[in-house]
Design a protein around this motif. Structure first.
Motif, mmCIF file in Angstrom:
data_model
loop_
_atom_site.group_PDB
_atom_site.id
_atom_site.type_symbol
_atom_site.label_atom_id
_atom_site.label_comp_id
_atom_site.label_asym_id
_atom_site.label_seq_id
_atom_site.Cartn_x
_atom_site.Cartn_y
_atom_site.Cartn_z
ATOM 1 N N ARG A 1 53.527 43.526 40.339
ATOM 2 C CA ARG A 1 52.246 42.979 40.784
ATOM 3 C C ARG A 1 51.585 43.986 41.713
ATOM 4 O O ARG A 1 52.233 44.471 42.652
ATOM 5 C CB ARG A 1 52.474 41.640 41.487
ATOM 6 N N SER A 2 50.324 44.295 41.413
ATOM 7 C CA SER A 2 49.617 45.306 42.209
ATOM 8 C C SER A 2 49.364 44.808 43.619
ATOM 9 O O SER A 2 49.190 43.609 43.847
ATOM 10 C CB SER A 2 48.250 45.619 41.582
ATOM 11 N N LEU A 3 49.298 45.743 44.540
ATOM 12 C CA LEU A 3 48.799 45.455 45.881
ATOM 13 C C LEU A 3 47.285 45.655 45.869
ATOM 14 O O LEU A 3 46.760 46.370 45.003
ATOM 15 C CB LEU A 3 49.434 46.410 46.890
ATOM 16 N N THR A 4 46.619 45.059 46.824
ATOM 17 C CA THR A 4 45.188 45.325 46.973
ATOM 18 C C THR A 4 45.004 46.502 47.926
ATOM 19 O O THR A 4 45.907 46.828 48.724
ATOM 20 C CB THR A 4 44.451 44.103 47.551
ATOM 21 N N ALA A 5 43.817 47.104 47.850
ATOM 22 C CA ALA A 5 43.508 48.197 48.779
ATOM 23 C C ALA A 5 43.518 47.678 50.215
ATOM 24 O O ALA A 5 43.874 48.410 51.146
ATOM 25 C CB ALA A 5 42.156 48.810 48.429
ATOM 26 N N ALA A 6 43.165 46.413 50.396
ATOM 27 C CA ALA A 6 43.172 45.828 51.749
ATOM 28 C C ALA A 6 44.604 45.740 52.278
ATOM 29 O O ALA A 6 44.856 46.020 53.462
ATOM 30 C CB ALA A 6 42.525 44.447 51.729
ATOM 31 N N GLN A 7 45.549 45.379 51.422
ATOM 32 C CA GLN A 7 46.957 45.331 51.865
ATOM 33 C C GLN A 7 47.457 46.728 52.212
ATOM 34 O O GLN A 7 48.148 46.923 53.211
ATOM 35 C CB GLN A 7 47.833 44.721 50.769
#
Ligand SMILES: Cc1cc2nc3c(=O)[nH]c(=O)nc-3n(C[C@H](O)[C@H](O)[C@H](O)COP(=O)(O)O)c2cc1C
Length: 189
Positions: A30-36
């Motif tokens: 599952r990808s992380l978000t750029a915010a994370q």
């Protein structure tokens, strides 16, 4: 590349993060978000430093589809910004360099914390080595706690071949790797 501004308020208390923290070695696809990603970089960088000399350098090894909107590759990390350093999905090579701890290749992102000892030993001499090693512990613990607060998991990896990790990331000679921290959504067994 600019990243979203890190948040200064979260939903998980410090006490909850400390209580929940444990080493996680299984990760979902599952990808992380750029915010994370931005939040984790902020946490890793927001640490005390002897003489405010900041000897630590932070790299992110991003896998294919590891972070939304970010190509696979190695990036240098600053608060609010990542800079491409080397292209390609290097997670398998990184896991191999870490004594074949292959769960590292499952994590969408791994941080590599490196140190330029000279920045600290120039002022403090041999004792500066101790200071740098203490500082990487601060950064690692902040990554652990920020992961828990974001619903993510990580594990501090100290077992790796320094030269192989340096070569996989094409680190400048002065940046010596100290910690590898794979990050992702923890998958319970
Ligand atoms: C300096 C250091 C190096 C470590 N190296 C590894 C490692 O190479 N591989 C690994 O799976 N865990 C590694 N760990 C994680 C420990 O195994 C883990 O922290 C310990 O078993 C306690 O479990 P907990 O973190 O869940 O409390 C390391 C931890 C530290 C502090």
């Amino acid at each position: 590349m600019l990243l979203p501004e890190p948040r200064k308020v979260g939903e998980v208390s410090l006490e909850e993060a400390i209580q929940r923290r444990k080493s996680r070695r299984r990760f979902s696809v599952r990808s992380l978000t750029a915010a994370q990603l931005s939040q984790l970089i902020w946490a890793a960088k927001k640490v005390p430093s002897a003489g405010a000399l900041y000897p630590l350098e932070l790299y992110a090894v991003v896998g294919r589809d590891g972070v939304e909107g970010v190509d696979a590759g190695v990036y240098r990390c600053e608060i609010g910004r990542i800079t491409p350093h080397k292209p390609g999905d290097l997670r398998l090579e990184l896991a191999s360099a870490c004594l074949h701890q292959m769960f590292i290749a499952e994590a969408p992102v791994s941080f590599v914390i490196a140190a330029e000892y000279e920045r600290t030993t120039r002022r403090y001499g041999e004792r500066g080595v101790r200071y740098v090693l203490i500082e990487v512990g601060h950064a690692g613990q902040n990554i652990y706690l920020q992961c828990e607060a974001l619903g993510l998991g990580t594990v501090a990896i100290g077992a790796f071949h320094d030269d192989e990790v340096s070569s996989v990331l094409s680190l400048p000679r002065a940046h010596r790797p100290l910690y590898v921290m794979p990050v992702g959504y923890a998958r319970e067994l």
